[in-house]
Structure formats: C-alpha cells, structure tokens
Design an enzyme around this catalytic site. Structure first.
Site, PDB file in Angstrom:
ATOM      1  N   VAL A  22       0.767  -1.130  -0.076  1.00  0.00           N
ATOM      2  CA  VAL A  22      -0.002   0.127   0.104  1.00  0.00           C
ATOM      3  C   VAL A  22       1.033   1.237   0.102  1.00  0.00           C
ATOM      4  CG1 VAL A  22      -1.630   1.274   1.292  1.00  0.00           C
ATOM      5  CG2 VAL A  22      -2.139  -1.003   1.259  1.00  0.00           C
ATOM      6  N   ASP A  40      11.149   2.954   5.640  1.00  0.00           N
ATOM      7  CA  ASP A  40      10.694   1.563   6.154  1.00  0.00           C
ATOM      8  C   ASP A  40      12.068   1.071   7.025  1.00  0.00           C
ATOM      9  OD1 ASP A  40       8.449  -0.523   4.864  1.00  0.00           O
ATOM     10  OD2 ASP A  40      10.318  -1.481   6.068  1.00  0.00           O
ATOM     11  N   THR A  90      -1.891  -3.944   9.932  1.00  0.00           N
ATOM     12  CA  THR A  90      -2.582  -3.951  11.079  1.00  0.00           C
ATOM     13  C   THR A  90      -3.183  -5.292  10.971  1.00  0.00           C
ATOM     14  OG1 THR A  90      -4.459  -2.792  10.119  1.00  0.00           O
ATOM     15  CG2 THR A  90      -3.274  -1.683  11.656  1.00  0.00           C
ATOM     16  N   THR A 125      -5.892   0.309   8.457  1.00  0.00           N
ATOM     17  CA  THR A 125      -7.253  -0.031   8.941  1.00  0.00           C
ATOM     18  C   THR A 125      -7.143  -0.264  10.422  1.00  0.00           C
ATOM     19  OG1 THR A 125      -7.599  -0.727   6.734  1.00  0.00           O
ATOM     20  CG2 THR A 125      -8.963  -1.414   8.285  1.00  0.00           C
ATOM     21  N   CYS A 265      -6.634  -7.588   4.436  1.00  0.00           N
ATOM     22  CA  CYS A 265      -7.589  -6.879   4.516  1.00  0.00           C
ATOM     23  C   CYS A 265      -9.014  -7.445   4.948  1.00  0.00           C
ATOM     24  CB  CYS A 265      -8.018  -5.988   3.382  1.00  0.00           C
ATOM     25  SG  CYS A 265      -6.561  -4.945   3.011  1.00  0.00           S
ATOM     26  N   ARG A 336       0.674 -13.181   2.831  1.00  0.00           N
ATOM     27  CA  ARG A 336       0.407 -12.774   4.105  1.00  0.00           C
ATOM     28  C   ARG A 336      -0.950 -13.373   4.416  1.00  0.00           C
ATOM     29  NH1 ARG A 336       1.435  -6.773   5.063  1.00  0.00           N
ATOM     30  NH2 ARG A 336       0.734  -6.798   2.727  1.00  0.00           N
TER      31      ARG A 336
END
Length: 459
Positions: A22, A40, A90, A125, A265, A336
């Site tokens: 993202v 990062d 998250t 999120t 997500c 992931r």
C-alpha cells in the site's frame, strides 16, 4: 503560505512510513508532485527499491527505477518532513484480536522524530478510536509535543487493492478526515494532488475509521453468503457458477463469488470491528458468522479433494497432490494470511504429500512464513490430484492436456483398479477419466471439457 502551499512549492517534504503493497504506490504517486521521503525499517526492502526492484509488483521495476522517492531506513530523515503518512499493516493475533504492534511502533518511530507544525495522517485500517486514543498519546509521549498545539492528526484509510491494475490510488475516491477544519482542508488538498477522482471529507476521524473497517466487513459477509450457497448447491447437485450466472442477469444482483478469503484486509478487518464491539458489550452475530464460514473454506475444499480421491480409488495416505497458487489472491506475490495454507494443512492431516506451484509468490516469504519451497510446474509428475487454488494469469495458459500429464501413469495403478472393479458389481470409477482428480477452486476451466477427462470439482 500554509503547509499545502509549501508542499506544492517543494519547500516542505512529505514522508511515507511503511513501504509495502500500500505505502509504496502512494509514495511513488506523490513523488510526481512533491518531494517525498519513503521510509521503512526493513533495510533489505529499501536496498531493493534503490536498485530499481519492485518486490511487490504493484508498480513494476521500471517505475521504481524512475521514481524520485528518496528511499531510506534512517528514521532521523523523518525530521525533514512536516506532512507524514503512516501506512503500516494492522494484522490480528492468533486469537483474532487486533495486533496494533506495527502501528504503535510506527507511531513511536515518528514521535521520536516529530517536529512542530507537522500533520500526521494514518492510513492503516483500525477500529474507531485508535488514531486519537492510541496513536496520539504515543506521538505526544515520544516527541514531547502536544497534539492540537504543536502538531495535528488526521486519518485517510487506504483503499488500494493489491494486484488490481484498474482500481488504483488515482481512480478511487479518497476518504479524508482531520482533527479540525484546518487539518482536514490541508490533508484533502494534499491528497487531491494524486487522487484524480477527488476526496470525500469525512465528518470526523472516527467516522473515517469506521467507514474503512465496514467496507471490508461488508465484502467478507457477501463472500461468506456465496460460500454458504456453494455448500448448499453442492448438496443439491447444482453448479454454483451456473446459478450465479443466471442470477447475475438481474440489474441489482451483487457480483460476488465463492472462494478463499485471506490477505491483510478482508480476512482481518472484520475482527477489528467485532473486537471493539465486544469491548462495548455487544457480541457480533452476522459478522462473526460470516468470518467462521470463510475461515472454514480451506478445510471444506481439502475434504472434497479427499472425497474425490477416494472416489477415484486412490490410496489417501502417501498420496501426492499438487496445489497451484498459494498467495492470498491472484497476481500478487503477497502470501500474508493466505488461506491456501488451510487446504495444505488439512490434506497433510490425512497423510497427503503436497507440492506447491506458485511462480508469483515471494519465495523468501514462502519459506520464512510457511517453510514451503515451491516447485516449477514442469516438475509436477506422478500426482494423484491437482488443485488450482489461485487463478494467476500465469496459469491461464495451462491446458487440460498439460494437467493430464502430471498424474500417475494409469499403467502403474491398472492392477489395483482392476481388482477394485472386480470386487464390486458397481463402481464409481469412470475408466475414461483415468482416475485423475482436478479441483478447480475458482472455476478457471470449462466445466464440461474438464469433466470429460477428470473427476472434477469446483466451488
């Protein structure tokens, strides 16, 4: 001049914290309009970007080579920027509670390097309240500054869909919220630099946080409905794809299909909402029911694979199964929270030997996260079943006759098959299909053609 004007005049910089699937596309987009520091903590990732390599495959190597993003893992560089965007993952813990470790860590890192006059926008999120109740206190503690006086905060949920080349940052309306009107106005104008279709100014940070988390909860519930329908229709002997095709002719029928729900997500965000609801004394019914259905689909697919293999007279323990596709969705290297692992683990419970083929998946992550080393499709020989779990573009050139060659030779199993046929007056084996089991989770292949050569099953 306010901060927005200084950004477009390039007298002030933007920082992007978290250069994943993202964050990196956001940084690249802003670099076309402003001076931006891409930060990062992963030095290996930074080194790849500096070499012009895009490990996420979101924008491509050529774009990374030509971008003006100033990639860095030196947190002190954050002091050079006054507009900060935090885009870190998250995830959830094993018990499905929110894991806010990444966003807390990013807040600490930024807090140590926050200077007066800054605006911090969180994109991760979260459930409503995290930005103001958790992140702001960390920023204040680490910086010694006071929110609302020395710095401001806002929230603008990411809506990038990894692997989707159509719906990009520039083409998706951006929801933006700020702690006050000034912050909202500046943040909105900054995002309008890169979002062609404009922004939606939310009433508050909590409203924006809630809007994001229900977007994915809604999709999760709709997919769960499709998965439940698939289970029901299989019991009825009806093809789910055919049903959806017929129902889809109505203008207001929602275009969802059954499948595995993983990733960072849709398979995660609903738990953030239900966690907060539990804290407030409400136990979710619809959201958690949908989550349970979707979380169980890997096991359901594995069980049907085994049933087909039994029908094909296969010895289950020690059988070999090739699984094509491991990433959480097609055409992205991200592994992931992939639910393909559920198929594999369930098959292994039966004593099945599984070989994974995925030319798209990040091989290092595959090994680091799951101890899986992928095979090339040309190496797949002598298997008892083939499962197409993820419909990568790379797989669409594979023909049914190519798949047929991957199976055990019918000569090797002929004697056992004849003994089984002789032992019963009626057998489920179709000798013309050579006992080849093909599981086509997302319906990549033409059903009628596949059923002529395989014992075929799909969601």
């Amino acid at each position: 001049m306010n901060l927005y004007e200084r950004i477009i005049n390039k007298t002030e910089k933007i920082s992007l914290i978290g250069l994943g699937y993202v964050g990196m596309p956001i940084a690249v987009a802003f670099a076309k309009k402003a001076d931006i520091i891409g930060f990062d903590v992963n030095q290996e990732k930074i080194d790849l970007y500096k070499k012009g390599i895009d490990p996420t495959k979101e924008v491509g190597d050529e774009t990374i080579k030509n971008t003006t993003v100033d990639f860095s893992s030196d947190e002190v560089r954050l002091k050079e920027a006054l507009f900060h965007i935090v885009a870190v993952p998250t995830p959830v813990n094993s018990d499905h509670t929110p894991d806010l470790t990444p966003v807390k860590s990013a807040s600490r890192t930024l807090g140590r390097n926050l200077v007066k006059g800054s605006i911090v926008i969180f994109e991760s999120t979260v459930y409503p309240g995290v930005t103001e109740d958790i992140c702001v206190p960390i920023l204040e503690e680490e910086s010694g500054l006071k929110c609302g006086i020395d710095f401001k905060v806002g929230y603008s949920p990411e809506r990038i869909n990894p692997g989707d080349k159509l719906h990009r940052l520039e083409t998706i309306v951006k929801v933006v919220a700020g702690m006050d009107e000034e912050t909202l106005d500046i943040a909105s104008k900054v995002y309008e630099l890169v979002v062609d279709v404009g922004v939606h100014r939310a009433e508050s940070i909590k409203v924006a946080e809630a809007a994001k988390v229900i977007e994915n909860a809604q999709r999760d519930i709709n997919i769960a409905f499709m998965n439940e329908l698939s289970i029901i229709f299989h019991k009825m002997g009806i093809d789910t794809n055919a049903v959806l095709k017929a129902a889809g002719t109505k203008w207001n029928f929602l275009n969802f299909s059954p499948g595995l729900v993983g990733g960072h997500c849709i398979g995660v965000d609903p738990y953030y909402l239900t966690y907060k609801a539990e804290q407030l004394g409400y136990h979710s019914q619809i959201i958690l029911s949908g989550r349970k259905i979707n979380d169980d689909m890997g096991k359901y697919i594995a069980e049907n694979t085994v049933k087909k293999m039994i029908k094909a007279n296969k010895q289950i323990k020690g059988a070999k199964v090739a699984i094509f596709g491991f990433t959480f969705k097609e055409n992205t290297p991200d592994v992931r929270n992939t639910r393909v692992i559920d198929i594999i683990r369930e098959l292994e419970e039966y004593g099945v030997v599984v070989k994974v083929v995925d030319p798209v998946a990040d091989k290092e992550d595959l090994w680091r996260e799951y101890l899986i080393e992928p095979y090339d499709d040309k190496e797949i020989k002598g298997v008892d079943a083939v499962v197409f779990a993820v419909p990568h573009e790379e797989f669409k050139s594979i023909q049914l006759e190519d798949i047929k060659k991957m199976f055990r030779s019918t000569v090797d199993t002929h004697e056992a098959m004849m003994a089984e046929v002789a032992a019963t007056s009626e057998t489920d084996l179709d000798m013309g299909k050579n006992d080849c089991v093909l599981i086509d989770v997302k319906g990549m292949f033409n059903r009628q053609e596949a059923e002529r050569s395989f014992l075929y099953w799909r969601l």
